[in-house]
Scaffold this active site. Sequence first.
Site, short mmCIF file in Angstrom:
data_model
loop_
_atom_site.label_atom_id
_atom_site.label_comp_id
_atom_site.label_asym_id
_atom_site.label_seq_id
_atom_site.Cartn_x
_atom_site.Cartn_y
_atom_site.Cartn_z
N GLY A 22 0.83 -1.20 0.00
CA GLY A 22 0.00 0.00 0.00
C GLY A 22 0.87 1.26 0.00
O GLY A 22 2.08 1.21 0.15
N ARG A 26 -2.05 8.44 4.43
CA ARG A 26 -2.37 9.22 5.63
C ARG A 26 -1.14 9.54 6.47
O ARG A 26 -1.21 10.30 7.43
CB ARG A 26 -3.42 8.48 6.47
CG ARG A 26 -4.80 8.47 5.82
CD ARG A 26 -5.73 7.40 6.39
NE ARG A 26 -5.46 6.09 5.81
CZ ARG A 26 -6.14 4.98 6.12
NH1 ARG A 26 -7.12 5.03 7.00
NH2 ARG A 26 -5.82 3.83 5.56
N LYS A 33 4.44 3.72 3.86
CA LYS A 33 4.23 3.53 5.30
C LYS A 33 4.95 2.32 5.88
O LYS A 33 5.65 2.43 6.90
CB LYS A 33 2.72 3.39 5.53
CG LYS A 33 2.33 3.07 6.94
CD LYS A 33 0.82 3.11 7.10
CE LYS A 33 0.12 2.04 6.32
NZ LYS A 33 -1.35 2.08 6.51
N ASN A 386 49.81 9.91 24.50
CA ASN A 386 49.02 11.02 25.04
C ASN A 386 48.83 12.05 23.92
O ASN A 386 49.80 12.66 23.46
CB ASN A 386 49.74 11.67 26.22
CG ASN A 386 48.83 12.66 26.91
OD1 ASN A 386 48.14 12.33 27.86
ND2 ASN A 386 48.82 13.89 26.41
C1 UD1 Z 1 -7.78 -2.19 6.59
C2 UD1 Z 1 -9.16 -2.87 6.54
C3 UD1 Z 1 -9.99 -2.38 7.73
C4 UD1 Z 1 -9.27 -2.70 9.01
C5 UD1 Z 1 -7.84 -2.15 9.01
C6 UD1 Z 1 -7.07 -2.72 10.18
C7 UD1 Z 1 -9.65 -3.22 4.16
C8 UD1 Z 1 -10.44 -2.75 3.00
N1 UD1 Z 1 -9.82 -2.52 5.28
O1 UD1 Z 1 -8.03 -0.81 6.46
O2 UD1 Z 1 -11.25 -3.02 7.71
O3 UD1 Z 1 -9.99 -2.17 10.11
O4 UD1 Z 1 -7.14 -2.52 7.82
O5 UD1 Z 1 -5.87 -2.06 10.42
O6 UD1 Z 1 -8.94 -4.19 4.05
N2 UD1 Z 1 -2.17 -2.83 1.07
C9 UD1 Z 1 -1.62 -3.45 -0.03
N3 UD1 Z 1 -2.14 -3.17 -1.26
C10 UD1 Z 1 -3.17 -2.31 -1.43
C11 UD1 Z 1 -3.74 -1.69 -0.29
C12 UD1 Z 1 -3.22 -1.97 0.96
O7 UD1 Z 1 -0.68 -4.24 0.10
O8 UD1 Z 1 -3.57 -2.12 -2.57
C13 UD1 Z 1 -1.61 -3.13 2.40
C14 UD1 Z 1 -1.03 -1.89 3.09
O9 UD1 Z 1 0.35 -1.75 2.82
C15 UD1 Z 1 -1.30 -2.17 4.56
C16 UD1 Z 1 -2.51 -3.10 4.55
O10 UD1 Z 1 -2.65 -3.59 3.23
O11 UD1 Z 1 -0.21 -2.84 5.16
C17 UD1 Z 1 -3.79 -2.38 4.96
O12 UD1 Z 1 -3.99 -1.26 4.11
P1 UD1 Z 1 -4.54 0.09 4.67
O13 UD1 Z 1 -4.66 1.02 3.54
O14 UD1 Z 1 -3.78 0.53 5.85
O15 UD1 Z 1 -6.00 -0.36 5.12
P2 UD1 Z 1 -6.89 0.30 6.26
O16 UD1 Z 1 -7.56 1.50 5.74
O17 UD1 Z 1 -6.11 0.45 7.51
MG MG Z 2 -4.14 0.31 7.89
#
Ligand code: UD1
Ligand code: MG
Length: 458
Positions: A22, A26, A33, A386
């Site tokens: 991801g 944020r 991240k 020294n």
């Molecule tokens: C996600 C969950 C949410 C949960 C939360 C817990 C989904 C849709 N939502 O939301 O229900 O409460 O985690 O912390 O799953 N990532 C990828 N590829 C992508 C998108 C994300 O590998 O295309 C990875 C990110 O690097 C991250 C993880 O998936 O490590 C979660 O992604 P993030 O965008 O943080 O999801 P949240 O909005 O936190």
């Molecule tokens: Mg998350």
Amino acid sequence: MNPSSRGPERLDGVTAVILAAGVGSRMHSTTPKVVHQLLGRPMAGWVVAAAAEAFATTPLVVLSPATASLATELSEQVITASQPQPLGTADAVRCALTALPASVGEVLIACGDTPLVTAAFMREVVVARRAAGAPIAMAAFDAEDPTGYGRVVETADGTAERIVEERDATDDQRAIGTVNAGIYAVDRSWLTDALAGIRPSVASGELYLTDLVAAAHAAGTPAPIVFGPEMELEGVNDRHQFATVAAALRERINEGHMDRGVALLDPTTTWIDVQVNIAADALIEPGVTLRGATTIGARTRIENGSRIEGSTIGEDCTIRSSAIEGSIIASHVDVGPFAHIRPGCSIAAHCHIGNFAELKSTSLGTGTKVGHHSYLGDAEVGEQANIGAGTITANYDGQQKRKTAIGDRAFTGVGTLIVAPAGVGVEAKTGAGTVVLADIPDGCTAVGVPARIIREPK
Ligand code: UD1
Ligand code: MG
């Protein structure tokens, strides 16, 4: 923390899939991240370490082109899969399946942004799915502040009906305090079919992995919910959560050191990377940072504000408010305050390095003293020498660096300037302000600018 040293047997027959492709918008960072460093590991590295401790098989990490560097940064062995574009968590898992060995029948999916997760909890989710005979089990926790998380809609019998992402939730759903932890145990063949049925979210266009939970409910095989503590399941989406999680990891590490007999005067301000080893009876004062592959010997005292990176410090040393990088210091050495030992130094036992001294790629023999405001670069200094206050090795002529040799029991006067490659011989001496342009032979005393010999050895 140390996979081989604690916890029950690793669970067999299940492979962890860790999502780390991801963007993490944020965080408002140009660095993705999951790559941000937390106590000596990239964020996703903590999840990988927990998975490696939990399960017998090699974990799989889903990486994007921007997070591909993670693969080499992780200390554990991993399989990697690539997600070319961040199309959502379900797409990330789809990419994972293409790289997953055919023999793997069950996966534990975890997000790379939940670094506090433990091996024990990961195993618990797998065990719960197996016990329920369900295609999927999910993890949840009751959040103090559910903002940002997917909310868990439960059925009357306590299984999961579905997960609603915050941006898609109604006001009533937003009021739900039970949130999705982003950790799921899933049967592989069910997962492959269920992923094919996921459609992009209307609100974001992303493919949500959370839709699996609604699919399981609709099929009459709802997901059991495994509840865990928020302290282990908090996700990091912004800098505030990052700071909370960093503090929790710091506390875990520091408690381990205190359990083993290290004195931490103020563990709340002491930041120790996960790789650091500290012997019992070492004493660490407030505001100290110990990074990377660092070792601190028994009874050594690291005084406030010191920063030590990738270095070995022996026993019975005192390091006062100083910075030490990539160096080896033997026992009974005292340093500082406010000294800077830069990479490549090797300091033998019983040396003294005074305040505002700087050393780089320099070795000191046993018992040598380097006075205040000195700079020694690319120097090899013998035993019991020294080095007077303000002694400087001019090791760089604008084009290249040259070495300086200073012999055993040599004595340099205040403000001596030694222009490399000139050196100072065994038991040779220089007067205050001497500028050494040519070697001072063993036992000679030299003064002036440029240095002239005023006394030969008897
Ligand atoms: C996600 C969950 C949410 C949960 C939360 C817990 C989904 C849709 N939502 O939301 O229900 O409460 O985690 O912390 O799953 N990532 C990828 N590829 C992508 C998108 C994300 O590998 O295309 C990875 C990110 O690097 C991250 C993880 O998936 O490590 C979660 O992604 P993030 O965008 O943080 O999801 P949240 O909005 O936190
Ligand atoms: Mg998350």
